[in-house]
Design a protein around this motif. Structure first.
Motif, PDB file in Angstrom:
ATOM      1  N   LYS A   5       0.830  -1.202   0.000  1.00  0.00           N
ATOM      2  CA  LYS A   5       0.000   0.000   0.000  1.00  0.00           C
ATOM      3  C   LYS A   5       0.873   1.263   0.000  1.00  0.00           C
ATOM      4  O   LYS A   5       0.584   2.230  -0.688  1.00  0.00           O
ATOM      5  CB  LYS A   5      -0.930  -0.003   1.222  1.00  0.00           C
ATOM      6  CG  LYS A   5      -1.854   1.203   1.276  1.00  0.00           C
ATOM      7  CD  LYS A   5      -2.784   1.144   2.471  1.00  0.00           C
ATOM      8  CE  LYS A   5      -3.598   2.418   2.550  1.00  0.00           C
ATOM      9  NZ  LYS A   5      -4.371   2.520   3.772  1.00  0.00           N
ATOM     10  N   GLU A   8       2.450   1.609  -3.463  1.00  0.00           N
ATOM     11  CA  GLU A   8       1.409   2.048  -4.395  1.00  0.00           C
ATOM     12  C   GLU A   8       1.166   3.555  -4.259  1.00  0.00           C
ATOM     13  O   GLU A   8       1.051   4.275  -5.250  1.00  0.00           O
ATOM     14  CB  GLU A   8       0.126   1.262  -4.085  1.00  0.00           C
ATOM     15  CG  GLU A   8      -0.891   1.239  -5.169  1.00  0.00           C
ATOM     16  CD  GLU A   8      -2.028   0.297  -4.796  1.00  0.00           C
ATOM     17  OE1 GLU A   8      -2.651   0.471  -3.713  1.00  0.00           O
ATOM     18  OE2 GLU A   8      -2.301  -0.618  -5.585  1.00  0.00           O
ATOM     19  N   SER A   9       1.109   4.028  -3.043  1.00  0.00           N
ATOM     20  CA  SER A   9       0.925   5.453  -2.780  1.00  0.00           C
ATOM     21  C   SER A   9       2.095   6.271  -3.318  1.00  0.00           C
ATOM     22  O   SER A   9       1.913   7.328  -3.928  1.00  0.00           O
ATOM     23  CB  SER A   9       0.751   5.682  -1.278  1.00  0.00           C
ATOM     24  OG  SER A   9       0.586   7.046  -1.004  1.00  0.00           O
ATOM     25  N   GLU A  11       4.074   5.457  -5.731  1.00  0.00           N
ATOM     26  CA  GLU A  11       4.062   5.429  -7.199  1.00  0.00           C
ATOM     27  C   GLU A  11       3.113   6.488  -7.743  1.00  0.00           C
ATOM     28  O   GLU A  11       3.378   7.084  -8.787  1.00  0.00           O
ATOM     29  CB  GLU A  11       3.688   4.040  -7.709  1.00  0.00           C
ATOM     30  CG  GLU A  11       4.816   3.039  -7.515  1.00  0.00           C
ATOM     31  CD  GLU A  11       4.434   1.603  -7.826  1.00  0.00           C
ATOM     32  OE1 GLU A  11       3.218   1.279  -7.879  1.00  0.00           O
ATOM     33  OE2 GLU A  11       5.362   0.791  -8.008  1.00  0.00           O
ATOM     34  N   ARG A  12       2.010   6.751  -7.040  1.00  0.00           N
ATOM     35  CA  ARG A  12       1.077   7.818  -7.446  1.00  0.00           C
ATOM     36  C   ARG A  12       1.694   9.198  -7.214  1.00  0.00           C
ATOM     37  O   ARG A  12       1.559  10.102  -8.023  1.00  0.00           O
ATOM     38  CB  ARG A  12      -0.230   7.718  -6.659  1.00  0.00           C
ATOM     39  CG  ARG A  12      -1.219   6.742  -7.169  1.00  0.00           C
ATOM     40  CD  ARG A  12      -2.587   6.923  -6.509  1.00  0.00           C
ATOM     41  NE  ARG A  12      -2.548   6.938  -5.054  1.00  0.00           N
ATOM     42  CZ  ARG A  12      -2.583   5.856  -4.287  1.00  0.00           C
ATOM     43  NH1 ARG A  12      -2.649   4.660  -4.825  1.00  0.00           N
ATOM     44  NH2 ARG A  12      -2.562   5.968  -2.971  1.00  0.00           N
ATOM     45  N   ASN A  13       2.318   9.362  -6.046  1.00  0.00           N
ATOM     46  CA  ASN A  13       2.907  10.654  -5.679  1.00  0.00           C
ATOM     47  C   ASN A  13       4.229  10.375  -4.964  1.00  0.00           C
ATOM     48  O   ASN A  13       4.237  10.049  -3.783  1.00  0.00           O
ATOM     49  CB  ASN A  13       1.971  11.455  -4.774  1.00  0.00           C
ATOM     50  CG  ASN A  13       2.523  12.832  -4.474  1.00  0.00           C
ATOM     51  OD1 ASN A  13       3.698  13.113  -4.670  1.00  0.00           O
ATOM     52  ND2 ASN A  13       1.670  13.704  -3.981  1.00  0.00           N
ATOM     53  N   PRO A  14       5.358  10.523  -5.655  1.00  0.00           N
ATOM     54  CA  PRO A  14       6.644  10.125  -5.090  1.00  0.00           C
ATOM     55  C   PRO A  14       7.287  11.116  -4.127  1.00  0.00           C
ATOM     56  O   PRO A  14       8.412  10.899  -3.697  1.00  0.00           O
ATOM     57  CB  PRO A  14       7.509   9.938  -6.335  1.00  0.00           C
ATOM     58  CG  PRO A  14       6.954  10.883  -7.318  1.00  0.00           C
ATOM     59  CD  PRO A  14       5.472  10.895  -7.065  1.00  0.00           C
ATOM     60  N   GLU A  33       1.121  12.204  -0.120  1.00  0.00           N
ATOM     61  CA  GLU A  33       0.297  11.155   0.485  1.00  0.00           C
ATOM     62  C   GLU A  33       0.974  10.497   1.677  1.00  0.00           C
ATOM     63  O   GLU A  33       0.330   9.804   2.454  1.00  0.00           O
ATOM     64  CB  GLU A  33      -0.042  10.089  -0.561  1.00  0.00           C
ATOM     65  CG  GLU A  33      -0.908  10.604  -1.690  1.00  0.00           C
ATOM     66  CD  GLU A  33      -1.279   9.519  -2.690  1.00  0.00           C
ATOM     67  OE1 GLU A  33      -1.342   8.331  -2.311  1.00  0.00           O
ATOM     68  OE2 GLU A  33      -1.507   9.869  -3.860  1.00  0.00           O
ATOM     69  N   LYS A  57      -3.581  10.467   4.864  1.00  0.00           N
ATOM     70  CA  LYS A  57      -2.130  10.313   4.719  1.00  0.00           C
ATOM     71  C   LYS A  57      -1.637   9.041   5.397  1.00  0.00           C
ATOM     72  O   LYS A  57      -2.229   8.561   6.357  1.00  0.00           O
ATOM     73  CB  LYS A  57      -1.390  11.499   5.353  1.00  0.00           C
ATOM     74  CG  LYS A  57      -1.895  12.883   4.963  1.00  0.00           C
ATOM     75  CD  LYS A  57      -1.527  13.256   3.558  1.00  0.00           C
ATOM     76  CE  LYS A  57      -1.973  14.696   3.284  1.00  0.00           C
ATOM     77  NZ  LYS A  57      -1.730  15.101   1.933  1.00  0.00           N
ATOM     78  N   ASP A 187       4.768  18.773  -9.760  1.00  0.00           N
ATOM     79  CA  ASP A 187       4.189  17.710 -10.610  1.00  0.00           C
ATOM     80  C   ASP A 187       5.244  16.735 -11.035  1.00  0.00           C
ATOM     81  O   ASP A 187       6.346  17.023 -11.247  1.00  0.00           O
ATOM     82  CB  ASP A 187       3.556  18.328 -11.864  1.00  0.00           C
ATOM     83  CG  ASP A 187       2.408  19.250 -11.484  1.00  0.00           C
ATOM     84  OD1 ASP A 187       1.687  18.927 -10.540  1.00  0.00           O
ATOM     85  OD2 ASP A 187       2.241  20.277 -12.156  1.00  0.00           O
TER      86      ASP A 187
END
Length: 187
Positions: A5, A8-9, A11-14, A33, A57, A187
């Motif tokens: 988890k 995964e988080s 990978e969305r927002n490093p 996150e 978070k 970004d």
């Protein structure tokens, strides 16, 4: 919480918000996150964890820097009871305790010299952590060297520009941790 988890988080927002108490509210309001809580206190950690989870978070506590929380099995159990998702430490034994308790374990390494690099390689032959964090994170060569392993890598320390974030990610880091607020929103 599982390491899957967390990964995964990331990978969305490093970008990880690495914070002390003074920046905690800003981290909650940021798009990051994941929060690395660097100076947790026995007196406030429970409320900080509740606030982080309330904001959606993931929160990991740097046990080595925590105030009033034992650097032992009982301290780890206390943090787990408070609801933290994981811990960060340079100490392998604390990471073992965290794993036994079901917490995510991030091992922090300082890459100061060639002897330190050899020590990291030796430690990683029998890893106990879910992720590793190399510091300082502005060292692309070292990030490249260790990101090829089986454990996802976080680059942290001295990262102050978007270019440094980009370089760390291009060199193979899964994510970067930074205390620089302006970078939490890039970004």
């Amino acid at each position: 919480m599982t390491s899957y988890k967390l990964i995964e988080s990331l990978e969305r927002n490093p970008i990880i918000a690495a914070v002390h108490d003074g920046d905690f509210d800003a981290a909650l309001a940021s798009p990051a996150e994941v929060i690395f809580y660097l100076k947790a206190s026995l007196l406030t950690v429970r409320e900080r964890v509740l606030a982080a989870h309330g904001a959606g978070k993931i929160i990991l506590v740097h046990i080595d820097l925590a105030e009033g929380i034992g650097k032992d099995r009982a301290g780890i159990a206390f943090l787990a009871e408070c609801g933290v998702d994981g811990i960060i430490s340079t100490r392998t034994q604390l990471l073992r305790y965290a794993k036994e308790t079901g917490l995510v374990a991030v091992q922090r390494f300082f890459t100061l010299d060639s002897q330190g690099l050899e020590s990291i390689e030796e430690t990683l032959t029998n890893p106990v952590s879910d992720l590793i964090e190399l510091m300082p994170g502005v060292i692309g060569k070292t990030i490249s060297r260790f990101s090829k392993g089986d454990i996802p890598l976080i680059a942290g320390g001295l990262i102050e520009t978007k270019a440094e974030v980009t370089t760390a990610l291009q060199c193979g880091a899964l994510a970067v941790s930074t205390g620089k607020r302006a970078l939490w929103c890039i970004d």
